[in-house]
Design an enzyme around this catalytic site. Sequence first.
Site, mmCIF file in Angstrom:
data_model
loop_
_atom_site.group_PDB
_atom_site.id
_atom_site.type_symbol
_atom_site.label_atom_id
_atom_site.label_comp_id
_atom_site.label_asym_id
_atom_site.label_seq_id
_atom_site.Cartn_x
_atom_site.Cartn_y
_atom_site.Cartn_z
ATOM 1 N N LYS A 167 0.836 -1.195 0.000
ATOM 2 C CA LYS A 167 0.000 0.000 0.000
ATOM 3 C C LYS A 167 0.879 1.257 0.000
ATOM 4 C CE LYS A 167 -3.779 -2.535 0.594
ATOM 5 N NZ LYS A 167 -4.838 -2.656 -0.412
ATOM 6 N N HIS A 286 -5.815 -14.048 -7.630
ATOM 7 C CA HIS A 286 -6.714 -13.028 -7.095
ATOM 8 C C HIS A 286 -8.071 -13.159 -7.778
ATOM 9 C CE1 HIS A 286 -8.298 -9.189 -5.712
ATOM 10 N NE2 HIS A 286 -7.278 -9.106 -4.891
#
Length: 470
Positions: A167, A286
Amino acid sequence: MSKKYDAGVKEYRDTYWTPDYVPLDTDLLACFKCTGQEGVPKEEVAAAVAAESSTGTWSTVWSELLTDLDFYKGRCYRIEDVPGDKEAFYAFIAYPLDLFEEGSITNVLTSLVGNVFGFKALRHLRLEDIRFPIAFIKCCAGPPNGIAVERDRMNKYGRPLLGCTIKPKLGLSGKNYGRVVYECLRGGLDFTKDDENINSQPFQRWQNRFEFVAEAIKLAEQETGERKGHYLNVTANTPEEMYERAEFAKELNQPIIMHDFITGGFTANTGLSKWCRANGMLLHIHRAMHAVIDRHPKHGIHFRVLAKCLRLSGGDQLHTGTVVGKLEGDRQTTLGYIDQLRESFVPEDRSRGNFFDQDWGSMPGVFAVASGGIHVWHMPALVAIFGDDSVLQFGGGTHGHPWGSAAGAAANRVALEACVKARNAGREIEKESRDILMEAGKHSPELAIALETWKEIKFEFDTVDKLDVQ
């Protein structure tokens, strides 16, 4: 005497509603949740689904006489009411295995969830579950490595694996991205991860990211003495570009790559899985875009079906939600599709949403990945729910630590090891979670700060897609 051809239109249930049919072991079975238009009988709706997802069309055609339609057709053999729903019902349909190309998930889904979902006689349609016959499963390569091989490759045993998404997920340069990877891995994580939408953007081209990540992993391994990895997302605009990125990851001696299997597609995913098997590479999967397909309780495809299809298509790790975090998913439903990822045989269990027995034969299992809005206070529940064959990924729960990503990683590692130790000692870690974590925090300032930081953070929203049980 030859068959007679009668032109015209007849009701679907005359051909495709067969309540006396006993499914064969080789049949592919599907359970659909159906909501028909007002005034259309359930049997006609269910038969229409069987017809439109197999051999049927809206009119009788002369070319039916050129084949054995009775052999190839899908058959609705049972209808059940949905508990608590006066409009919807379950339709159970059996398909002969010869309707599908061997080992092709793409072909199966094209039939089962193709044009039939736009059928006017239906208000809603949802594919709840599929029973893949063992004859079909044996035609699928499945995970390129599986749980046991991945543990051997990474030399990590006896506990869940720890990871985190980098992040901010977009906007970092390649060098700064690599720095964040290094901080997380040296702090105690096993893996770091590209987020689903980091590919090769102007602020960070993929080659640049791969090189800096490889350098970060090398430094972290030298510092910690542990094997480390980063999920390098090779999802790309074309298959050729995808394989180019995978080859470069291999050249850099990276252990694992990543693919967005729904947006990338099952054809691309199956091909990449085969490449990983041939090249000794682990494959993280994912599920970006899944909620568009699976979240509506009456229309779409349930995630348990997507999870089954992914295991057949190929992947070593798959995101499954967290139960306790920010993403959709109740405990029993989540456990149901975790079983489908990891076990060799999963019995029918409506309390977990499994409508059929599913025999996986000797196909390797897939690590369940818990990710999305989790932090150290969730650790006891995550260990209890997901068990050892899982990856627990803390994004904001790592980088949001007041002392930085390395401290956040250290806090998660200490919390995990404390929970595993308590569990192995026979303690009820969910009931005793506070005591276990607070005791561990006395010996880890990083954990103590993390516990204080996230003590008030909860995601208490009701589940949208609930199990249909009485």
